[in-house]
Structures are given as structure tokens and as C-alpha cells.
Design an enzyme around this catalytic site. Structure first.
Site, short mmCIF file in Angstrom:
data_model
loop_
_atom_site.label_atom_id
_atom_site.label_comp_id
_atom_site.label_asym_id
_atom_site.label_seq_id
_atom_site.Cartn_x
_atom_site.Cartn_y
_atom_site.Cartn_z
N LYS A 13 0.87 -1.25 -0.06
CA LYS A 13 0.14 -0.15 -0.25
C LYS A 13 0.73 1.32 -0.07
O LYS A 13 0.65 2.30 -0.66
CB LYS A 13 -0.90 0.04 1.20
CG LYS A 13 -1.93 -1.10 1.34
CD LYS A 13 -2.60 -1.25 2.77
CE LYS A 13 -2.00 -1.16 3.76
NZ LYS A 13 -1.24 -2.24 4.10
N ARG A 88 -9.37 1.40 8.92
CA ARG A 88 -8.87 0.15 9.23
C ARG A 88 -9.94 -1.02 9.91
O ARG A 88 -9.68 -1.90 10.11
CB ARG A 88 -7.78 -0.07 10.40
CG ARG A 88 -6.36 0.43 10.09
CD ARG A 88 -5.53 -0.50 9.47
NE ARG A 88 -4.40 -1.06 9.68
CZ ARG A 88 -3.23 -0.51 9.41
NH1 ARG A 88 -3.07 0.45 8.73
NH2 ARG A 88 -2.28 -1.12 10.08
N ARG A 127 12.04 -5.39 4.25
CA ARG A 127 11.73 -4.07 4.09
C ARG A 127 12.84 -3.39 5.00
O ARG A 127 13.19 -3.43 6.02
CB ARG A 127 10.39 -3.78 4.95
CG ARG A 127 10.16 -2.29 4.94
CD ARG A 127 8.47 -1.87 4.95
NE ARG A 127 7.72 -2.60 5.88
CZ ARG A 127 6.68 -2.58 6.14
NH1 ARG A 127 5.73 -1.93 5.26
NH2 ARG A 127 6.04 -3.31 7.03
N ARG A 155 11.69 -1.43 10.49
CA ARG A 155 10.72 -1.18 11.31
C ARG A 155 10.65 -2.05 12.69
O ARG A 155 10.71 -3.03 12.57
CB ARG A 155 9.44 -0.98 10.62
CG ARG A 155 8.88 0.35 10.11
CD ARG A 155 7.86 0.17 9.04
NE ARG A 155 6.81 -0.37 9.74
CZ ARG A 155 5.53 -0.36 9.11
NH1 ARG A 155 5.46 0.24 7.78
NH2 ARG A 155 4.49 -1.02 9.46
N ARG A 166 -0.20 -8.71 13.57
CA ARG A 166 -0.74 -7.57 12.36
C ARG A 166 -1.53 -8.52 11.45
O ARG A 166 -2.48 -7.91 11.17
CB ARG A 166 0.51 -6.83 11.83
CG ARG A 166 1.06 -5.64 12.92
CD ARG A 166 2.43 -5.22 12.29
NE ARG A 166 2.31 -4.48 11.16
CZ ARG A 166 3.43 -4.42 10.26
NH1 ARG A 166 4.38 -4.82 10.59
NH2 ARG A 166 3.08 -3.83 9.24
P1 AP5 Z 1 4.86 -1.58 1.66
O1 AP5 Z 1 4.47 -0.92 0.50
O2 AP5 Z 1 5.88 -1.07 2.98
O3 AP5 Z 1 3.55 -2.22 2.17
P2 AP5 Z 1 2.24 -1.73 3.04
O4 AP5 Z 1 1.20 -2.46 2.32
O5 AP5 Z 1 2.38 -0.25 3.12
O6 AP5 Z 1 2.98 -2.56 4.47
P3 AP5 Z 1 2.58 -1.76 5.96
O7 AP5 Z 1 3.36 -2.72 6.79
O8 AP5 Z 1 3.28 -0.28 5.89
O9 AP5 Z 1 1.24 -1.91 6.13
P4 AP5 Z 1 0.68 -1.68 7.45
O10 AP5 Z 1 -0.82 -1.85 6.96
O11 AP5 Z 1 0.69 -2.91 8.45
O12 AP5 Z 1 1.50 -0.69 8.44
P5 AP5 Z 1 1.00 0.83 8.81
O13 AP5 Z 1 2.24 1.52 8.70
O14 AP5 Z 1 -0.21 1.52 8.19
O15 AP5 Z 1 5.68 -2.78 1.13
C1 AP5 Z 1 6.51 -3.94 2.05
C2 AP5 Z 1 7.62 -4.28 1.48
O16 AP5 Z 1 7.53 -4.92 0.16
C3 AP5 Z 1 8.26 -3.19 1.28
O17 AP5 Z 1 9.96 -3.47 1.42
C4 AP5 Z 1 8.46 -2.94 -0.28
O18 AP5 Z 1 9.75 -2.39 -0.95
C5 AP5 Z 1 8.18 -4.33 -0.89
N1 AP5 Z 1 7.28 -4.41 -1.99
C6 AP5 Z 1 6.36 -3.53 -2.14
N2 AP5 Z 1 5.68 -3.89 -3.25
C7 AP5 Z 1 6.36 -4.83 -3.87
C8 AP5 Z 1 6.18 -5.78 -4.88
N3 AP5 Z 1 5.10 -5.50 -5.90
N4 AP5 Z 1 7.02 -6.74 -5.02
C9 AP5 Z 1 8.21 -7.05 -4.23
N5 AP5 Z 1 8.27 -6.35 -3.31
C10 AP5 Z 1 7.61 -5.30 -2.85
O19 AP5 Z 1 0.62 0.49 10.45
C11 AP5 Z 1 1.50 0.28 11.28
C12 AP5 Z 1 0.80 0.23 12.77
O20 AP5 Z 1 0.27 1.63 12.88
C13 AP5 Z 1 -0.42 -0.72 12.91
O21 AP5 Z 1 -0.08 -2.04 13.20
C14 AP5 Z 1 -1.30 0.21 13.92
O22 AP5 Z 1 -0.58 -0.04 15.05
C15 AP5 Z 1 -0.94 1.51 13.75
N6 AP5 Z 1 -1.88 2.04 12.60
C16 AP5 Z 1 -1.77 2.66 11.19
N7 AP5 Z 1 -2.79 3.15 10.71
C17 AP5 Z 1 -3.72 2.89 11.85
C18 AP5 Z 1 -5.03 3.06 11.81
N8 AP5 Z 1 -5.82 3.68 10.77
N9 AP5 Z 1 -6.01 2.72 12.96
C19 AP5 Z 1 -5.44 2.12 14.14
N10 AP5 Z 1 -3.92 2.07 14.11
C20 AP5 Z 1 -3.20 2.42 12.91
#
Ligand code: AP5
Length: 210
Positions: A13, A88, A127, A155, A166
Site C-alpha cells: 500500500k 482500518r 523491508r 521497522r 498484525r
Molecule cells: P509496503 O509498501 O511498505 O507495504 P504496506 O502495505 O504499506 O505495508 P505496511 O506494513 O506499512 O502496512 P501496515 O498496514 O501494516 O502498516 P501501517 O504503517 O499502516 O511494502 C512492504 C515491503 O514490500 C517493502 O519492503 C517494499 O519495498 C516491498 N514491496 C512492495 N511492493 C512490492 C512488490 N510488488 N514486489 C516486491 N516487493 C514489494 O501501520 C503500522 C501500525 O500503525 C499498525 O499496526 C497500527 O498499530 C498503527 N496504525 C496505522 N494506521 C492505523 C489506523 N488507521 N488505525 C489504527 N492503528 C493504525
């Protein structure tokens, strides 16, 4: 255009959202990035969020709602936004609908990036993030340039047990949003995210008619 990116942790994402935001000329509103910024700055909000994030749990809805409200009020977001990691759960989806309604907007489309869990685990373990720019890399699939490689960091919530939690939280509370938006009559575009970054991006742009 107001666009939501849905998908499991590590589905891509953030990676796709950054590319889309540039191409659509709108900001990416990523609650995870905002929470990590708050944590780096040591704000009370960041410190409160840390214990939830480290455990792989969702931060309370009221905390993220404030962040999204503020981001949407900024001048950059007046023409739309790409939402990454928000909403979420159903309560957050309702809050976002309310926020957009207040400014005469609504969700135009949802993109659901589908990636199998085994691929997700390898993505999370490889990552790395540039702490200076926030740019996300992968040691194998999208390696950082040589001049950046020495400073990239992993991270804290990409440790195996936290990733497992997660994923469970995603399955229980976030995945049902696909049906939620379909039932609401909002176009939900399903994309096979288990392909090269550029291929996924091209398909999303095509589905959005861009
Ligand atoms: P990446 O693009 O980083 O993936 P992502 O889907 O953004 O993954 P996240 O782990 O950031 O999502 P998340 O939803 O768990 O985390 P968030 O920060 O929102 O890609 C991942 C890896 O793969 C990278 O190394 C990339 O280079 C590689 N990659 C990408 N595309 C690829 C491809 N096509 N082929 C190969 N490799 C590829 O949330 C973190 C925490 O914050 C949550 O657990 C929660 O505690 C809190 N939080 C955040 N938002 C909320 C909310 N709205 N409500 C409550 N808590 C929240």
C-alpha cells in the site's frame, strides 16, 4: 480523486500509494507514517501509539481520526487524497465518510491489493526505510541506492511475532472493509499485488482510467 488502498500489512500500500500520489498529484494520507513521525518526534500522541504499534494492535480510533482530520484540512489535500492504512475498521470507514461529507466529497474508489501471506512475510523481513526521507525499500526486490544503503533501518513492528499479530488483526477487522465498500456501491478494484511494483502500478492506473 479520493482513493482508499486496502490490503494486508506488507501488501504494498505504501509503495503503490507513493507512486499514485505523485501521478494523481494528491497527497498520500498514511496513518502509519503519521504515527511513526509522531513517535520520532516524541509527542504524547506518538508515545501513546507506540505500545499499540509494538504489539501489532490498532491504535485507538480517536487518535487516528484527529490525524486524518488535520491532514485533510491541509491545502495539499483540497483536490483529493490517497488513503493508505486508513480506514482500518468499519468505525473508521464511517468516520472517513463523515469527514469527506463535511467538505462535499466522498470516496471515489477502493483499490484492494491482494498478496498471499507467504510473500508478505518475506516482504516484511526485507523491508528497510530511509529515516531521512521515509522512502521504503526492500533488500532484494527494491534495494536502496548505494549512497543510502548504510542508513536504512528496519521497522520495529516488522519482527516475526508482531507481523503475525498484525496479519491476524488485518484478517479480523480490516479485510471485511472490502465487502463493506462493495455493499456501499463504491467501486472496489482488486489487483494481484504479487507482481513487480511497476506492473501493479500500471494495472491500478488502468483500472482508475488514468
Ligand atoms: P509496503 O509498501 O511498505 O507495504 P504496506 O502495505 O504499506 O505495508 P505496511 O506494513 O506499512 O502496512 P501496515 O498496514 O501494516 O502498516 P501501517 O504503517 O499502516 O511494502 C512492504 C515491503 O514490500 C517493502 O519492503 C517494499 O519495498 C516491498 N514491496 C512492495 N511492493 C512490492 C512488490 N510488488 N514486489 C516486491 N516487493 C514489494 O501501520 C503500522 C501500525 O500503525 C499498525 O499496526 C497500527 O498499530 C498503527 N496504525 C496505522 N494506521 C492505523 C489506523 N488507521 N488505525 C489504527 N492503528 C493504525
Amino acid at each position: 480523486m479520493d482513493l482508499i488502498l486496502l490490503g494486508a500489512p506488507g501488501a504494498g500500500k505504501g509503495t503503490q500509494g507513493a507512486l499514485l500520489a505523485t501521478r494523481l498529484a494528491v497527497p498520500k494520507i498514511a496513518t502509519g507514517d503519521m504515527l511513526r513521525d509522531a513517535l520520532r518526534q516524541g509527542t504524547p500522541l506518538g508515545l501513546e501509539a507506540k505500545r499499540y504499534m509494538d504489539a501489532g494492535e490498532l491504535v485507538p480510533d480517536s487518535v487516528v481520526l484527529g490525524l486524518v482530520r488535520e491532514a485533510l484540512a491541509g491545502p495539499a489535500a483540497q483536490g483529493g487524497a490517497v488513503f493508505d492504512g486508513y480506514p482500518r475498521n468499519v468505525a473508521q470507514a464511517a468516520s472517513l465518510a463523515g469527514l469527506l461529507d463535511e467538505i462535499g466529497r466522498g470516496i471515489d474508489a477502493v483499490v484492494y491489493i491482494d498478496v498471499p501471506e507467504d510473500a508478505i512475510v518475506s516482504r516484511m523481513s526485507g523491508r528497510r526505510t530511509d529515516p531521512e526521507t521515509g522512502t521504503v525499500y526492500h533488500v532484494e526486490f527494491n534495494p536502496p541506492p548505494a549512497e543510502i544503503a548504510a542508513r536504512v533501518v528496519q521497522r520495529a513492528d516488522d519482527l516475526e511475532d508482531t507481523v503475525r499479530r498484525r496479519l491476524a488483526v488485518y484478517r479480523e477487522t480490516t479485510a471485511p472493509l472490502v465487502a463493506f465498500y462493495e455493499d456501499a456501491g463504491i467501486p472496489v478494484h482488486r489487483v494481484d499485488g504479487d507482481r513487480a511494483i511497476e506492473q501493479v502500478q500500471d494495472e491500478i492506473m488502468g483500472l482508475l482510467g488514468r
